[in-house]
Motif scaffolding. Structure first.
Motif, PDB file in Angstrom:
ATOM      1  N   GLU A 100      35.713  37.696  36.778  1.00 54.30           N
ATOM      2  CA  GLU A 100      36.964  37.140  37.104  1.00 54.30           C
ATOM      3  C   GLU A 100      37.034  35.748  37.608  1.00 54.30           C
ATOM      4  O   GLU A 100      37.572  34.883  37.178  1.00 54.30           O
ATOM      5  CB  GLU A 100      37.880  38.152  37.937  1.00 54.30           C
ATOM      6  N   HIS A 140      36.665  33.375  34.335  1.00 51.39           N
ATOM      7  CA  HIS A 140      38.286  33.194  33.887  1.00 51.39           C
ATOM      8  C   HIS A 140      38.642  31.949  34.818  1.00 51.39           C
ATOM      9  O   HIS A 140      39.346  31.112  34.303  1.00 51.39           O
ATOM     10  CB  HIS A 140      38.779  34.487  34.186  1.00 51.39           C
ATOM     11  N   GLN A 141      38.311  31.928  36.474  1.00 55.19           N
ATOM     12  CA  GLN A 141      39.321  31.044  36.872  1.00 55.19           C
ATOM     13  C   GLN A 141      38.523  29.774  37.159  1.00 55.19           C
ATOM     14  O   GLN A 141      39.039  28.792  37.102  1.00 55.19           O
ATOM     15  CB  GLN A 141      39.502  31.676  38.371  1.00 55.19           C
ATOM     16  N   PHE A 197      42.742  34.264  29.116  1.00 62.77           N
ATOM     17  CA  PHE A 197      43.631  35.595  29.712  1.00 62.77           C
ATOM     18  C   PHE A 197      44.024  36.681  28.408  1.00 62.77           C
ATOM     19  O   PHE A 197      43.850  37.929  28.679  1.00 62.77           O
ATOM     20  CB  PHE A 197      44.842  34.939  30.398  1.00 62.77           C
ATOM     21  N   TYR A 198      44.026  35.975  27.213  1.00 65.51           N
ATOM     22  CA  TYR A 198      44.601  36.593  26.185  1.00 65.51           C
ATOM     23  C   TYR A 198      43.909  36.182  24.992  1.00 65.51           C
ATOM     24  O   TYR A 198      44.289  34.791  24.822  1.00 65.51           O
ATOM     25  CB  TYR A 198      46.160  36.828  26.122  1.00 65.51           C
ATOM     26  N   LEU A 219      43.618  45.672  25.085  1.00 68.15           N
ATOM     27  CA  LEU A 219      44.285  45.619  26.019  1.00 68.15           C
ATOM     28  C   LEU A 219      44.281  46.772  27.128  1.00 68.15           C
ATOM     29  O   LEU A 219      43.987  46.607  28.345  1.00 68.15           O
ATOM     30  CB  LEU A 219      45.732  45.390  25.824  1.00 68.15           C
ATOM     31  N   VAL A 220      44.302  48.113  26.486  1.00 71.43           N
ATOM     32  CA  VAL A 220      44.087  49.230  27.355  1.00 71.43           C
ATOM     33  C   VAL A 220      42.680  49.163  28.038  1.00 71.43           C
ATOM     34  O   VAL A 220      42.628  49.512  29.183  1.00 71.43           O
ATOM     35  CB  VAL A 220      44.081  50.478  26.453  1.00 71.43           C
ATOM     36  N   ASP A 250      40.836  46.777  28.722  1.00 69.44           N
ATOM     37  CA  ASP A 250      40.773  45.844  29.732  1.00 69.44           C
ATOM     38  C   ASP A 250      41.462  46.012  31.151  1.00 69.44           C
ATOM     39  O   ASP A 250      41.040  45.949  31.982  1.00 69.44           O
ATOM     40  CB  ASP A 250      41.296  44.461  29.221  1.00 69.44           C
ATOM     41  N   GLY A 251      42.699  46.672  30.744  1.00 76.27           N
ATOM     42  CA  GLY A 251      43.420  47.054  32.047  1.00 76.27           C
ATOM     43  C   GLY A 251      42.682  48.293  32.832  1.00 76.27           C
ATOM     44  O   GLY A 251      42.721  48.128  33.933  1.00 76.27           O
ATOM     45  N   ILE A 252      42.081  49.152  32.347  1.00 71.37           N
ATOM     46  CA  ILE A 252      41.403  50.156  32.977  1.00 71.37           C
ATOM     47  C   ILE A 252      40.110  49.742  33.573  1.00 71.37           C
ATOM     48  O   ILE A 252      40.156  49.917  34.776  1.00 71.37           O
ATOM     49  CB  ILE A 252      41.003  51.441  31.833  1.00 71.37           C
ATOM     50  N   HIS A 294      39.840  46.490  34.393  1.00 71.88           N
ATOM     51  CA  HIS A 294      39.903  45.405  35.542  1.00 71.88           C
ATOM     52  C   HIS A 294      40.358  46.059  36.760  1.00 71.88           C
ATOM     53  O   HIS A 294      39.871  45.699  37.667  1.00 71.88           O
ATOM     54  CB  HIS A 294      41.042  44.595  35.032  1.00 71.88           C
ATOM     55  N   ALA A 295      41.198  47.162  36.554  1.00 72.79           N
ATOM     56  CA  ALA A 295      41.740  47.811  37.699  1.00 72.79           C
ATOM     57  C   ALA A 295      40.271  48.584  38.482  1.00 72.79           C
ATOM     58  O   ALA A 295      40.287  48.592  39.590  1.00 72.79           O
ATOM     59  CB  ALA A 295      42.643  48.817  37.331  1.00 72.79           C
ATOM     60  N   PHE A 296      39.618  49.242  37.540  1.00 74.36           N
ATOM     61  CA  PHE A 296      38.298  50.044  38.066  1.00 74.36           C
ATOM     62  C   PHE A 296      37.489  48.724  38.623  1.00 74.36           C
ATOM     63  O   PHE A 296      36.671  49.333  39.842  1.00 74.36           O
ATOM     64  CB  PHE A 296      37.706  50.670  36.803  1.00 74.36           C
ATOM     65  N   TRP A 301      38.089  46.250  40.512  1.00 76.18           N
ATOM     66  CA  TRP A 301      38.256  45.801  42.011  1.00 76.18           C
ATOM     67  C   TRP A 301      38.449  47.166  42.752  1.00 76.18           C
ATOM     68  O   TRP A 301      37.970  46.793  44.108  1.00 76.18           O
ATOM     69  CB  TRP A 301      39.297  44.716  42.281  1.00 76.18           C
ATOM     70  N   VAL A 352      35.970  47.431  46.301  1.00 76.13           N
ATOM     71  CA  VAL A 352      36.437  47.874  47.624  1.00 76.13           C
ATOM     72  C   VAL A 352      35.539  49.284  48.106  1.00 76.13           C
ATOM     73  O   VAL A 352      35.310  49.370  49.136  1.00 76.13           O
ATOM     74  CB  VAL A 352      37.824  48.379  47.694  1.00 76.13           C
ATOM     75  N   LEU A 388      44.778  54.002  40.924  1.00 74.84           N
ATOM     76  CA  LEU A 388      43.966  53.268  39.853  1.00 74.84           C
ATOM     77  C   LEU A 388      44.827  53.293  38.556  1.00 74.84           C
ATOM     78  O   LEU A 388      44.903  52.322  37.732  1.00 74.84           O
ATOM     79  CB  LEU A 388      42.463  54.012  39.926  1.00 74.84           C
ATOM     80  N   SER A 431      47.581  50.953  38.596  1.00 78.89           N
ATOM     81  CA  SER A 431      47.308  49.420  38.291  1.00 78.89           C
ATOM     82  C   SER A 431      46.777  49.055  37.171  1.00 78.89           C
ATOM     83  O   SER A 431      47.165  47.954  36.549  1.00 78.89           O
ATOM     84  CB  SER A 431      45.972  49.262  39.513  1.00 78.89           C
ATOM     85  N   ALA A 432      46.237  50.024  36.482  1.00 75.10           N
ATOM     86  CA  ALA A 432      45.519  49.990  34.979  1.00 75.10           C
ATOM     87  C   ALA A 432      46.713  49.846  34.042  1.00 75.10           C
ATOM     88  O   ALA A 432      46.715  48.737  33.329  1.00 75.10           O
ATOM     89  CB  ALA A 432      44.802  50.791  34.508  1.00 75.10           C
ATOM     90  N   GLY A 434      48.394  46.436  34.639  1.00 76.84           N
ATOM     91  CA  GLY A 434      47.597  45.242  34.023  1.00 76.84           C
ATOM     92  C   GLY A 434      47.937  45.309  32.520  1.00 76.84           C
ATOM     93  O   GLY A 434      47.951  44.312  32.047  1.00 76.84           O
ATOM     94  N   VAL A 435      48.054  46.492  31.892  1.00 82.46           N
ATOM     95  CA  VAL A 435      48.140  46.438  30.332  1.00 82.46           C
ATOM     96  C   VAL A 435      49.440  46.030  30.083  1.00 82.46           C
ATOM     97  O   VAL A 435      49.559  44.976  29.094  1.00 82.46           O
ATOM     98  CB  VAL A 435      47.844  47.730  29.871  1.00 82.46           C
ATOM     99  N   LYS A 457      49.630  41.879  30.694  1.00 80.91           N
ATOM    100  CA  LYS A 457      48.756  41.441  29.556  1.00 80.91           C
ATOM    101  C   LYS A 457      49.719  41.376  28.217  1.00 80.91           C
ATOM    102  O   LYS A 457      49.657  40.645  27.350  1.00 80.91           O
ATOM    103  CB  LYS A 457      47.597  41.962  29.444  1.00 80.91           C
ATOM    104  N   TYR A 462      52.301  38.803  28.043  1.00 76.20           N
ATOM    105  CA  TYR A 462      51.730  37.553  27.600  1.00 76.20           C
ATOM    106  C   TYR A 462      52.251  37.152  26.146  1.00 76.20           C
ATOM    107  O   TYR A 462      52.533  35.996  25.833  1.00 76.20           O
ATOM    108  CB  TYR A 462      50.182  37.418  27.754  1.00 76.20           C
ATOM    109  N   TYR A 514      50.162  40.089  36.457  1.00 76.23           N
ATOM    110  CA  TYR A 514      48.968  40.596  36.458  1.00 76.23           C
ATOM    111  C   TYR A 514      48.192  40.395  37.615  1.00 76.23           C
ATOM    112  O   TYR A 514      47.711  41.395  38.392  1.00 76.23           O
ATOM    113  CB  TYR A 514      48.291  39.782  35.133  1.00 76.23           C
ATOM    114  N   ILE A 555      44.678  45.682  45.366  1.00 80.70           N
ATOM    115  CA  ILE A 555      43.537  45.461  46.314  1.00 80.70           C
ATOM    116  C   ILE A 555      43.937  45.591  47.755  1.00 80.70           C
ATOM    117  O   ILE A 555      43.137  46.489  48.573  1.00 80.70           O
ATOM    118  CB  ILE A 555      42.970  44.239  46.145  1.00 80.70           C
TER     119      ILE A 555
END
Lengths: 144, 293
Positions: free
Chosen positions: A24, A28-29, A36-37, A46-47, A49-51, A53-55, A57, A61, B189, B192-193, B196-197, B200, B203, B225, B233
């Motif tokens: 990320e 990305h940054q 991004f897309y 997309l699904v 990526d969403g899972i 990306h969340a998983f 970060w 932690v 989790l 959040s997922a 995010g979906v 995106k 977009y 996003y 977080i």
């Protein structure tokens, strides 16, 4: 779970978290290589990526707090932690480089360049981390 | 209508500060960070509610394009303000300062079965997520255009479902049943997922029936996003810290028991554990190390 198992799990979380963080922040940054897309992004992409990306970060932690917990209990087994770390980092990067970038075409590593060297470097680094993780895993298993 | 809600929010902030002052005056500990968090949450709520859909009333943000402005208000109302309200623990404060009658009623309410269902993490996560999908993936957003009363209701719904979700994940107030850390982490989790979906996908395609400029959609969806990431977080760190602290308490209890048993065996006097929270002294550590198989 034993000190070995908990150390390996904590390392794996930290590895996945670091891989996601570097992906990320750096790609990305800072470099703006990843987009991004991508117009080719599929719904499944997309699904996924969403899972992930969340998983990613959440793993970061969890990895930090599990490490602190292992330290205060005095049950941190360093080689086991590093084997989990390499397996997590390599596994996440290989999944990202093959499945997300190629199979789901979520986005490419970089745009307007010949992708071959980028893809090979990306996935070779991932396989290298996985190999180191496996070697450490076998060695810590044998030593017990 | 919006003005009345804003006055109510301001009254809640004043009530909170008054209660915190009373509590501290009688000598109870109540960290200053909590009233600050509650008032910041109130300020964010008022900002989010008074923002017209085409931009925030604050001068530096006035130039935000419509969808981005809408998304900024949505983030403030649905995520940031709920987090600030929940960490301020208003229910706990009320239970400590209200007279007996209202206190009993409030306790009965937060411990009731419907409240337990609403605060069950999977339910709260689903309610929060489904609201967003209905808002952005059905013609709801288009119908809301130029209907300020309906928009206010949607905003309040976002705020309430956000508070419910944050409270379900953090479980900081007295509740009927506190879900385990694993279930709360899984709900966070999953939500959040999904967030995010949805961000995106916005977009590429805006809410049906609306015609936002592509550049506006791109900025707004990235704001959703990454803004969602920041609050997610923060929630994950708070949740992990709860787990870490409760593990530390369990370790200290075990160490005390162990110390007491050891002291009985040797006949020496037991001294209370004075270690810092979450820290085990080296002399205690070997006893706590799990046996290797």
């Amino acid at each position: 779970m034993t000190g070995h198992g908990r150390s390996r799990l904590g390392g794996a979380f930290a590895g996945v978290g670091l891989a996601a963080f570097v992906d990320e922040v750096v790609f990305h940054q800072l470099l703006h290589w990843h987009h991004f897309y991508d117009k080719a992004s599929s719904e499944a992409g997309l699904v996924s990526d969403g899972i992930f990306h969340a998983f990613g970060w959440a793993a970061m932690v969890a990895g930090v707090f599990l490490f602190a917990d292992l330290r205060r209990r005095g049950s941190l087994v360093k080689p086991a932690w590093w084997s989990g770390f390499c397996l997590g980092l390599g596994g996440f990067q290989l999944y990202d480089g093959t499945f997300q970038h190629k199979a789901l075409e979520l986005h490419q590593i970089r745009y307007d360049v010949d992708l071959t060297p980028y893809d090979w470097t990306w996935n070779s680094v991932a396989v290298l981390f996985l190999l180191v993780g496996v070697v450490l895993l076998v060695r810590t298993r044998r030593r017990r | 209508m919006t003005a009345a809600v804003c006055v109510a929010v301001a009254a809640c902030c004043l009530g909170y500060v008054a209660a915190a002052v009373r509590l501290r005056a009688r000598g109870d500990a109540w960290p200053l960070a909590r009233p600050l968090a509650f008032c910041a949450g109130g300020a964010l709520t008022v900002t989010g509610l008074t923002a017209p859909w085409n931009g925030l009333p604050l001068a530096p943000l006035r130039e935000l394009p419509p969808f981005t402005g809408h998304m900024a208000a949505h983030l403030a109302l649905g995520m940031a303000a709920p987090l600030l309200f929940v960490v301020a623990r208003p229910v706990t404060l009320a239970l400590r300062t209200l007279p007996l009658g209202p206190r009993r009623a409030l306790l009965a309410l937060v411990r009731s079965r419907p409240a337990a269902l609403l605060l069950w993490p999977p339910f709260a996560a689903l309610a929060h997520t489904v609201s967003l999908w209905v808002l952005y993936r059905t013609p709801t957003a288009a119908h809301l255009h130029h209907r300020s009363e309906a928009q206010l209701l949607v905003s309040l719904h976002l705020l309430l479902s956000g508070i419910l979700f944050t409270l379900a994940v953090l479980a900081v107030e007295p509740m009927r049943h506190r879900a385990g850390t694993g279930l709360r982490a899984a709900a966070l989790l999953a939500a959040s997922a999904t967030h995010g979906v949805l961000a995106k996908s916005l977009y590429a395609t805006g809410p049906p029936g609306t015609s936002y400029a592509p550049a506006d959609l791109r900025t707004g969806s990235q704001l959703m996003y990454y803004g969602g990431d920041i609050v997610g977080i923060a929630l994950a760190v708070l949740l992990a810290h709860q787990w870490y602290a409760s593990g530390g308490r369990a370790l200290r209890r075990r160490a005390r028991r162990h110390g007491a048993a050891g002291a009985r065996a040797t006949g020496s006097r037991v001294t209370g554990s004075r270690t810092a929270p979450g820290r085990i002294t080296p002399s205690q550590a070997p006893a706590l190390r799990p046996a290797r198989d």
